[in-house]
Write a protein that holds these residues in place. Sequence first.
Motif, PDB file in Angstrom:
ATOM      1  N   TYR A 141     -73.786 -18.960 -60.411  1.00  0.00           N
ATOM      2  CA  TYR A 141     -73.356 -17.960 -59.434  1.00  0.00           C
ATOM      3  C   TYR A 141     -74.348 -17.820 -58.267  1.00  0.00           C
ATOM      4  CZ  TYR A 141     -69.863 -16.953 -62.920  1.00  0.00           C
ATOM      5  OH  TYR A 141     -68.813 -17.076 -63.799  1.00  0.00           O
TER       6      TYR A 141
ATOM      7  N   SER B 152     -61.289 -18.623 -67.596  1.00  0.00           N
ATOM      8  CA  SER B 152     -62.044 -17.414 -67.944  1.00  0.00           C
ATOM      9  C   SER B 152     -61.793 -16.286 -66.951  1.00  0.00           C
ATOM     10  CB  SER B 152     -63.556 -17.681 -68.067  1.00  0.00           C
ATOM     11  OG  SER B 152     -64.165 -16.687 -68.882  1.00  0.00           O
ATOM     12  N   THR B 153     -60.613 -16.275 -66.368  1.00  0.00           N
ATOM     13  CA  THR B 153     -60.240 -15.155 -65.505  1.00  0.00           C
ATOM     14  C   THR B 153     -60.227 -13.855 -66.305  1.00  0.00           C
ATOM     15  OG1 THR B 153     -58.945 -16.672 -64.166  1.00  0.00           O
ATOM     16  CG2 THR B 153     -58.503 -14.341 -63.853  1.00  0.00           C
TER      17      THR B 153
ATOM     18  N   PHE C 205     -68.392 -16.997 -50.465  1.00  0.00           N
ATOM     19  CA  PHE C 205     -67.204 -16.485 -51.163  1.00  0.00           C
ATOM     20  C   PHE C 205     -67.297 -14.958 -51.308  1.00  0.00           C
ATOM     21  CE2 PHE C 205     -65.432 -15.650 -55.549  1.00  0.00           C
ATOM     22  CZ  PHE C 205     -64.099 -15.922 -55.290  1.00  0.00           C
TER      23      PHE C 205
ATOM     24  N   TYR D 190     -59.419 -13.466 -52.796  1.00  0.00           N
ATOM     25  CA  TYR D 190     -58.559 -14.642 -52.661  1.00  0.00           C
ATOM     26  C   TYR D 190     -57.558 -14.571 -51.518  1.00  0.00           C
ATOM     27  CZ  TYR D 190     -60.794 -15.578 -57.084  1.00  0.00           C
ATOM     28  OH  TYR D 190     -61.735 -15.786 -58.047  1.00  0.00           O
TER      29      TYR D 190
ATOM     30  N   TYR E 179     -71.623 -25.078 -61.068  1.00  0.00           N
ATOM     31  CA  TYR E 179     -70.499 -24.309 -61.618  1.00  0.00           C
ATOM     32  C   TYR E 179     -69.790 -25.150 -62.687  1.00  0.00           C
ATOM     33  CZ  TYR E 179     -66.828 -20.825 -61.909  1.00  0.00           C
ATOM     34  OH  TYR E 179     -65.962 -19.855 -62.373  1.00  0.00           O
TER      35      TYR E 179
ATOM     36  N   MET F 108     -71.647  -9.516 -59.552  1.00  0.00           N
ATOM     37  CA  MET F 108     -71.839  -9.884 -58.148  1.00  0.00           C
ATOM     38  C   MET F 108     -71.757  -8.613 -57.314  1.00  0.00           C
ATOM     39  SD  MET F 108     -70.505 -13.657 -57.269  1.00  0.00           S
ATOM     40  CE  MET F 108     -68.984 -13.156 -56.498  1.00  0.00           C
TER      41      MET F 108
ATOM     42  N   PHE G 249     -63.190 -20.764 -53.250  1.00  0.00           N
ATOM     43  CA  PHE G 249     -63.188 -20.835 -54.715  1.00  0.00           C
ATOM     44  C   PHE G 249     -62.954 -22.278 -55.184  1.00  0.00           C
ATOM     45  CE2 PHE G 249     -61.212 -20.667 -58.924  1.00  0.00           C
ATOM     46  CZ  PHE G 249     -62.322 -20.205 -59.616  1.00  0.00           C
TER      47      PHE G 249
ATOM     48  N   ILE H  76     -66.179 -23.937 -54.980  1.00  0.00           N
ATOM     49  CA  ILE H  76     -67.051 -23.511 -56.085  1.00  0.00           C
ATOM     50  C   ILE H  76     -66.764 -24.349 -57.335  1.00  0.00           C
ATOM     51  CG2 ILE H  76     -67.425 -21.616 -57.754  1.00  0.00           C
ATOM     52  CD1 ILE H  76     -67.177 -19.654 -55.391  1.00  0.00           C
TER      53      ILE H  76
END
Length: 327
Positions: free
Chosen positions: A212, A169-170, A222, A45, A62, A258, A53, A56
């Motif tokens: 994803y 959902s971090t 990203f 970030y 997504y 990822m 992001f 996304i």
Amino acid sequence: MLNPQFVPVDGHGRAGHTEPRAAFARDLRAALTSRPRSISPKYFYDERGSHLFDAICGLPEYYPTRTELRILQSHAREIAAQMGPRAEIVEFGAGSLRKVRLLLDAMDSPARYLPIDISGEHLARSAHELQRDYPRIEVQPVVADYTQRLLLPASLPGSGMRVGFFPGSTIGNFTPAEALHFLQVAGQVLRGGALLLGADLVKDPQVLHAAYNDAQGITAEFNLNLLQRANRELGTAFDVDGFSHSAFYNAPLHRIEMHLVSRRRQSVAWGTERFEFDEGETLHTENSYKFTIESLRALAVDAGFRPGPVWTDEGRMFSVHWLHAPQ
Ligand code: AVJ
């Protein structure tokens, strides 16, 4: 009060905050010298990464962002009723502010909003925007790494419940042990209040995979931006075309992984050092854990919370949990 504050986290008045570039250098070096190689997704970030992001979040594949927004929108009144009057919201991460607006609009005289983020610039900008639109709420941004121990300003006199907000959902970026630790720390700062937590749900692996591996390749950009950021900020010489984006659902571990996969044998220069990559060797850049409603509630119980209502969408894609903090 719009100037972000540095918050002491170690009880000795020190700011407990490493300069971001130095932290990135330290963690990238650690990643490149260990096997398997992995680095925290928080380094995605930078300015460009934050824009990617945001892109996304609007992709057709997504689903989490729009699904969570829909859940918050349709249940805002019930959620606000849980909070009661004059509540204050502590948001872990500064976010896009769209989500917290849905809450503030439904709440009975919200007292204060405290967004916590490591990026002071992003935080100051979004806090300013929110303050402009909600002049009656005290907006008090806090520059801190909320994954570390955290001290927050005392509650305002006459204020109501302190409610933590951790959407998107971090929490899925944490390992199960880190998630437990985060919830324990959050439970301490929210003592007597509650946590409103967004968690992505286990579902058809094809749906997860597509989220994803979008057709436009934004998620790939990203992921690869991590190497570009290192080249820009740290002077590494990653050949970005020498790596490819890989994202897959690891079903037994309930997580999307990822990676950046080296497309050939190559050597990356960084100052006087060189780091070798075999063909197919990866740098693991992110885990995104998926939960069941029950597994998330069990995790919360382990951290001392008492689960309350859960809101979900018709397709059971995403969940929003009300968790009572310990007394
Ligand atoms: C912000 C961590 C919730 O895991 O879905 C999106 C980040 N990574 N696409 C997620 C992300 C690739 C996102 N979180």
